[in-house]
Design an enzyme around this catalytic site. Structure first.
Site, PDB file in Angstrom:
ATOM      1  N   VAL A 413       0.857  -1.188   0.000  1.00  0.00           N
ATOM      2  CA  VAL A 413       0.000   0.000   0.000  1.00  0.00           C
ATOM      3  C   VAL A 413       0.895   1.240   0.000  1.00  0.00           C
ATOM      4  CG1 VAL A 413      -1.921  -1.196   1.099  1.00  0.00           C
ATOM      5  CG2 VAL A 413      -0.247  -0.011   2.530  1.00  0.00           C
ATOM      6  N   LYS A 420       0.039   2.083   6.483  1.00  0.00           N
ATOM      7  CA  LYS A 420       0.579   0.728   6.671  1.00  0.00           C
ATOM      8  C   LYS A 420       0.135   0.175   8.032  1.00  0.00           C
ATOM      9  CE  LYS A 420       4.425   0.841   3.448  1.00  0.00           C
ATOM     10  NZ  LYS A 420       4.045   0.204   2.202  1.00  0.00           N
ATOM     11  N   HIS A 463      11.254  -7.018  -0.243  1.00  0.00           N
ATOM     12  CA  HIS A 463      11.366  -5.815  -1.066  1.00  0.00           C
ATOM     13  C   HIS A 463      11.573  -6.205  -2.518  1.00  0.00           C
ATOM     14  CE1 HIS A 463      13.797  -1.978  -2.134  1.00  0.00           C
ATOM     15  NE2 HIS A 463      12.521  -1.796  -2.364  1.00  0.00           N
TER      16      HIS A 463
HETATM   17  P1  NAD Z   1       0.803   2.742  -5.668  1.00  0.00           P
HETATM   18  O1  NAD Z   1       0.343   4.078  -5.215  1.00  0.00           O
HETATM   19  O2  NAD Z   1       0.882   2.471  -7.124  1.00  0.00           O
HETATM   20  O3  NAD Z   1      -0.144   1.621  -5.044  1.00  0.00           O
HETATM   21  C1  NAD Z   1      -0.583   1.622  -3.724  1.00  0.00           C
HETATM   22  C2  NAD Z   1      -1.938   0.915  -3.704  1.00  0.00           C
HETATM   23  O4  NAD Z   1      -2.315   0.728  -2.353  1.00  0.00           O
HETATM   24  C3  NAD Z   1      -3.044   1.714  -4.380  1.00  0.00           C
HETATM   25  O5  NAD Z   1      -3.705   0.890  -5.307  1.00  0.00           O
HETATM   26  C4  NAD Z   1      -3.945   2.093  -3.220  1.00  0.00           C
HETATM   27  O6  NAD Z   1      -5.326   2.166  -3.602  1.00  0.00           O
HETATM   28  C5  NAD Z   1      -3.712   0.944  -2.269  1.00  0.00           C
HETATM   29  N1  NAD Z   1      -4.044   1.249  -0.901  1.00  0.00           N
HETATM   30  C6  NAD Z   1      -3.787   2.386  -0.214  1.00  0.00           C
HETATM   31  N2  NAD Z   1      -4.277   2.282   1.032  1.00  0.00           N
HETATM   32  C7  NAD Z   1      -4.846   1.067   1.132  1.00  0.00           C
HETATM   33  C8  NAD Z   1      -5.529   0.392   2.167  1.00  0.00           C
HETATM   34  N3  NAD Z   1      -5.704   0.958   3.347  1.00  0.00           N
HETATM   35  N4  NAD Z   1      -5.978  -0.841   1.919  1.00  0.00           N
HETATM   36  C9  NAD Z   1      -5.812  -1.418   0.736  1.00  0.00           C
HETATM   37  N5  NAD Z   1      -5.182  -0.819  -0.287  1.00  0.00           N
HETATM   38  C10 NAD Z   1      -4.700   0.416  -0.093  1.00  0.00           C
HETATM   39  O7  NAD Z   1       2.198   2.510  -4.941  1.00  0.00           O
HETATM   40  P2  NAD Z   1       3.376   1.514  -5.357  1.00  0.00           P
HETATM   41  O8  NAD Z   1       4.360   2.232  -6.190  1.00  0.00           O
HETATM   42  O9  NAD Z   1       2.781   0.251  -5.840  1.00  0.00           O
HETATM   43  O10 NAD Z   1       4.080   1.279  -3.943  1.00  0.00           O
HETATM   44  C11 NAD Z   1       3.522   0.424  -2.986  1.00  0.00           C
HETATM   45  C12 NAD Z   1       4.582   0.052  -1.964  1.00  0.00           C
HETATM   46  O11 NAD Z   1       5.663  -0.597  -2.622  1.00  0.00           O
HETATM   47  C13 NAD Z   1       5.194   1.218  -1.234  1.00  0.00           C
HETATM   48  O12 NAD Z   1       5.459   0.827   0.091  1.00  0.00           O
HETATM   49  C14 NAD Z   1       6.498   1.475  -1.968  1.00  0.00           C
HETATM   50  O13 NAD Z   1       7.479   2.062  -1.169  1.00  0.00           O
HETATM   51  C15 NAD Z   1       6.884   0.053  -2.305  1.00  0.00           C
HETATM   52  N6  NAD Z   1       7.810  -0.073  -3.449  1.00  0.00           N
HETATM   53  C16 NAD Z   1       7.624   0.652  -4.578  1.00  0.00           C
HETATM   54  C17 NAD Z   1       8.489   0.507  -5.638  1.00  0.00           C
HETATM   55  C18 NAD Z   1       8.293   1.274  -6.926  1.00  0.00           C
HETATM   56  O14 NAD Z   1       9.166   1.222  -7.799  1.00  0.00           O
HETATM   57  N7  NAD Z   1       7.168   1.960  -7.087  1.00  0.00           N
HETATM   58  C19 NAD Z   1       9.558  -0.412  -5.552  1.00  0.00           C
HETATM   59  C20 NAD Z   1       9.709  -1.169  -4.384  1.00  0.00           C
HETATM   60  C21 NAD Z   1       8.819  -0.993  -3.331  1.00  0.00           C
END
Ligand code: NAD
Length: 736
Positions: A413, A420, A463
């Site tokens: 999320v 979180k 991760h």
């Molecule tokens: P994103 O914004 O694309 O997706 C997040 C999703 O979580 C959204 O679909 C949102 O609707 C959902 N969400 C938010 N609150 C929620 C809740 N309470 N219950 C259920 N769903 C909920 O973000 P992302 O880029 O996919 O990143 C997600 C996680 O992955 C983050 O912690 C980020 O740090 C980590 N991450 C991202 C990357 C990257 O390259 N983007 C790489 C590694 C890790």
């Protein structure tokens, strides 16, 4: 006669079917014992009057993966041991040992009876070279059949006749391309290149191979016939006059001179095609002996072959915990990362419940898999049936109760502590006992997040890297209280989705991002000094990095850099970041809205396709520019690699990374750290810690204290230690 790894059955037509099927191994590989048995089989086939010919196949689903880890490790141990004893003799011994396979295959080729390889599945390296020494080659048309001479990818090259036979079966250009890239060929491509004779249905494979012999296949290789000419006519032709002057230049453009094995392939083919076949084999053997002694070969084999396999097979998995049964995995957050995590999980055959805030968002997350699957069908990689099966495994939902029977839940999320926290509580409220909760956070320490958990021993970080479908690495992060069961489950899951794990202790940025941001920050320093951006990017590529630091920053987003810099200031104070970096990035993001590839403008400009991206010319106006001849490219290359390697050394010193294999493999798979070095710590060990420390001190004097060698490095330099010696992963494991 009976063999341990082979069965031999001679039929009424006098055709001996040799089936390679090693007990206790899922894939056939070359060991000393296998080689001895093949030699015995050749001798027996030659002396048995009843045997008219031999069909060589495999009893496993693949043909063979090539050399075995133990054989490779044994070879390096032998080199080190013999060199210590008697350096001159050591090279002779190595020369003899590295020719063993080559001359055994030659013995098959000249044994006087026809041999046909019936290639039923993946056929790699030495196994493909064995097939090339057979007089006939039939391959199955099954999708799983891949043929390759991939040695160059681990710093060596085909040394059992591959460079000589491929260049005599197909045109030199295709031969060079195939061997210098190590690319895999489908059976039909191999046939089009002239490397196999027939491609048939799997069920008729052995029968077709036998038929080749019954049809009178001559037991003589084309190059052993009088008047043989290589395809294209050899070296002294007009076509070759076009190819050969350009070939080293093309290779240099692709590899920047960093891969001695790739250049050796060129030499073997160029020189080998001008001499009789046996002399060609000897040339190959000589170059092989030279290349196998290079630091590049040693380091690449260790990291990209030995360590990668060991980590993939669970080198860091705690002992005594039964293999986890992953009947269902939950993914919470169906955004960019969550949607892709759901896809790779389903692709591994594991049912997934994909949760988001509402059903619509969760369903949108599943649509990502639908589009990937559609693409794969279009490319012939998946059948409609396989695609439907994969998609049926993903169930979108907005109801946390659907996670009650999951063995593992991965949250992806928003990167926000409060969001979180709420998700951790909601998931744990329904989770069954023993199930594991994993966070995909990229910046929040796992121990901090685990404070929201009622069961921190079952809380861990997994991760992923973007794009999840392509990136082979996952970082598994241990919080302070993470237990062994959580680690075992996480590693079993990572193995199931066919990725390579590294296990690291909790810290800001974990391992990979800590190193990546050093790389990017060094580029900021260079920009601020007035080094032209194009030179920075080119120097990075010349140093062996796949992507320049500014281009990489655009990919991960410039505003993410800003967020991380700001968070670092908030958590650790102003001094923790370079204020000039803040000014640069604030200007890029806040003033100019240059956020990277995602908004089409960053350090690069992104014109509409098919035009290519180019460095944004406006960067020149940020700082007074140095002239190209005022910048030493060698120093730029050193700075970019050294700053990353130093950070890797710090993670070892701090106990974040505990196994040098993980630092090395993680650096290559995570951000492509100059693969020819074998990874961050092999880079240091390869030049010697003492030399590395001297280099750091030299760079620190001109470019800042961040290059100062750490106490651990100084101590290692004084004692003459190496990372693999001081933090020997094998004795650590034994001692544990
Ligand atoms: P994103 O914004 O694309 O997706 C997040 C999703 O979580 C959204 O679909 C949102 O609707 C959902 N969400 C938010 N609150 C929620 C809740 N309470 N219950 C259920 N769903 C909920 O973000 P992302 O880029 O996919 O990143 C997600 C996680 O992955 C983050 O912690 C980020 O740090 C980590 N991450 C991202 C990357 C990257 O390259 N983007 C790489 C590694 C890790």
């Amino acid at each position: 006669m009976t063999y341990k790894n082979f069965t031999v059955e001679t039929d009424a037509d006098g055709i001996a079917l040799v089936t390679w099927d090693m007990p206790d191994k899922s894939m056939n590989v070359f060991t000393m014992e296998v080689m001895d048995e093949i030699e015995a089989i050749v001798d027996a086939a030659v002396t048995a009057a009843a045997v008219k010919g031999v069909v060589f196949t495999s009893g496993k689903s693949s043909f063979s993966g090539g050399a075995d880890l133990t054989m490779i490790k044994g070879m390096f141990a032998m080199i080190a041991e013999e060199k210590a004893k008697d350096p001159a003799n050591a090279v002779q011994k190595l020369f003899d040992a590295s020719g063993r396979m080559s001359w055994l295959w030659r013995k098959i080729e000249t044994c006087g009876k026809p041999w046909v390889a019936a290639i039923n599945g993946t056929c790699m390296g030495g196994a493909f070279e064995l097939a090339l020494a057979c007089h006939g080659r039939v391959a199955s048309n099954a999708k799983s059949v891949k043929l390759a001479l991939p040695e160059v990818k681990v710093g060596i090259f085909p040394g059992a006749g591959g460079t000589q036979r491929v260049a005599r079966l197909t045109d030199a250009q295709s031969a060079l391309q195939m061997m210098t890239t190590g690319q895999s060929l489908t059976a039909s491509r191999a046939k089009a290149m002239g490397l196999v004779h027939q491609v048939v249905a799997p069920e008729t494979l052995v029968e077709t191979a036998k038929q080749m012999i019954k049809d009178g296949l001559k037991p003589v290789a084309p190059w052993d016939e009088k008047g043989f000419k290589a395809p294209g006519g050899g070296i002294w032709t007009p076509a070759s006059a076009q190819l050969w002057p350009a070939a080293p230049a093309i290779l240099r453009r692709e590899t920047h001179g960093n891969y001695p094995a790739a250049l050796a392939i060129l030499k073997c083919v160029y020189e080998g095609l001008q001499v009789p076949f046996d002399t060609g084999l000897k040339i190959e053997q000589r170059y092989f002996t030279e290349i196998v002694q290079t630091t590049e070969a040693f380091s690449m084999i260790r990291s990209l072959f030995v360590s990668m396999q060991e980590l993939g097979k669970g080198a860091r998995r705690p002992a005594g915990i039964p293999k986890s049964e992953l009947k269902k995995v939950g993914v919470v957050g169906a955004g960019f990362m969550g949607a892709a995590i759901a896809y790779v999980t389903a692709a591994a055959g594991i049912p997934v419940t994909l949760i988001d805030r509402d059903l619509e968002a969760a369903t949108k997350g599943k649509a990502h898999s639908e589009s990937l699957v559609k693409d794969s069908i279009g490319k012939g990689r998946l059948t409609q049936e396989e695609a439907t099966k994969l998609l049926d495994l993903i169930t979108p939902s907005a109801d946390y109760a659907d996670l009650k029977d999951a063995n593992l839940v991965v949250e992806a999320v928003f990167e926000d502590r409060e969001v979180k926290k709420a998700v951790i509580e909601a998931v744990e409220a329904v989770l069954q006992e023993g199930a594991i909760f994993a966070s995909n956070t990229s910046t929040l320490p796992i121990s901090g997040l685990a404070k929201n958990s009622k069961r921190p021993a079952q809380f861990i970080g997994i991760h992923f890297f973007s794009p999840v479908e392509k990136m082979m690495l996952t970082e598994v992060i241990l919080g302070k209280e993470t237990g062994d069961k959580a680690l075992a489950t996480a590693l079993d899951y990572v193995a199931a989705i066919k990725k390579t794990p590294i296990v690291v202790n909790d810290t800001r940025g974990f391992y990979v991002n800590r190193c990546v941001f050093r790389y990017i920050h060094e580029a900021y320093d260079m920009l601020i000094e007035g080094v032209p951006a194009v030179m920075i990017e080119n120097a990075a590529k010349m140093a062996g990095m796949p992507v320049g630091p500014l281009s990489l920053n655009d990919e991960v987003a410039v505003d993410l850099s800003q967020k991380i810099l700001r968070a670092t200031v908030a958590d650790l104070g102003e001094k923790a970041v370079d204020p000039r970096h803040m000014v640069l990035i604030d200007r890029m993001v806040d003033e100019l809205d240059r956020r990277g590839r995602k908004n089409g403008r960053g350090f690069y400009e992104y014109p509409a396709k098919p035009a290519k991206k180019y460095v944004w010319p406006g960067l020149k106006d940020f700082y007074p520019q140095k002239r190209a001849d005022e910048v030493d490219v060698e120093v730029l290359k050193q700075r970019l690699l050294v700053t990353i390697a130093l950070e890797a050394a710090r993670t070892i010193e701090e106990g974040i990374v505990t196994d040098p294999r993980e630092a090395d493999v993680g650096s290559i798979l995570g951000f492509g750290f100059a693969p020819f070095t074998g990874g961050t710590l092999s880079y240091i060990d390869g030049m010697g810690v003492k030399n590395f420390v001297a280099l750091c001190e030299k760079l620190a004097a001109s470019y800042g204290d961040h290059f100062k060698p750490t106490p651990l490095l100084l101590d290692m330099a004084a004692k003459g230690d190496t990372f693999y010696g001081r933090f020997d992963p094998y004795t650590v494991k034994k001692a544990a």
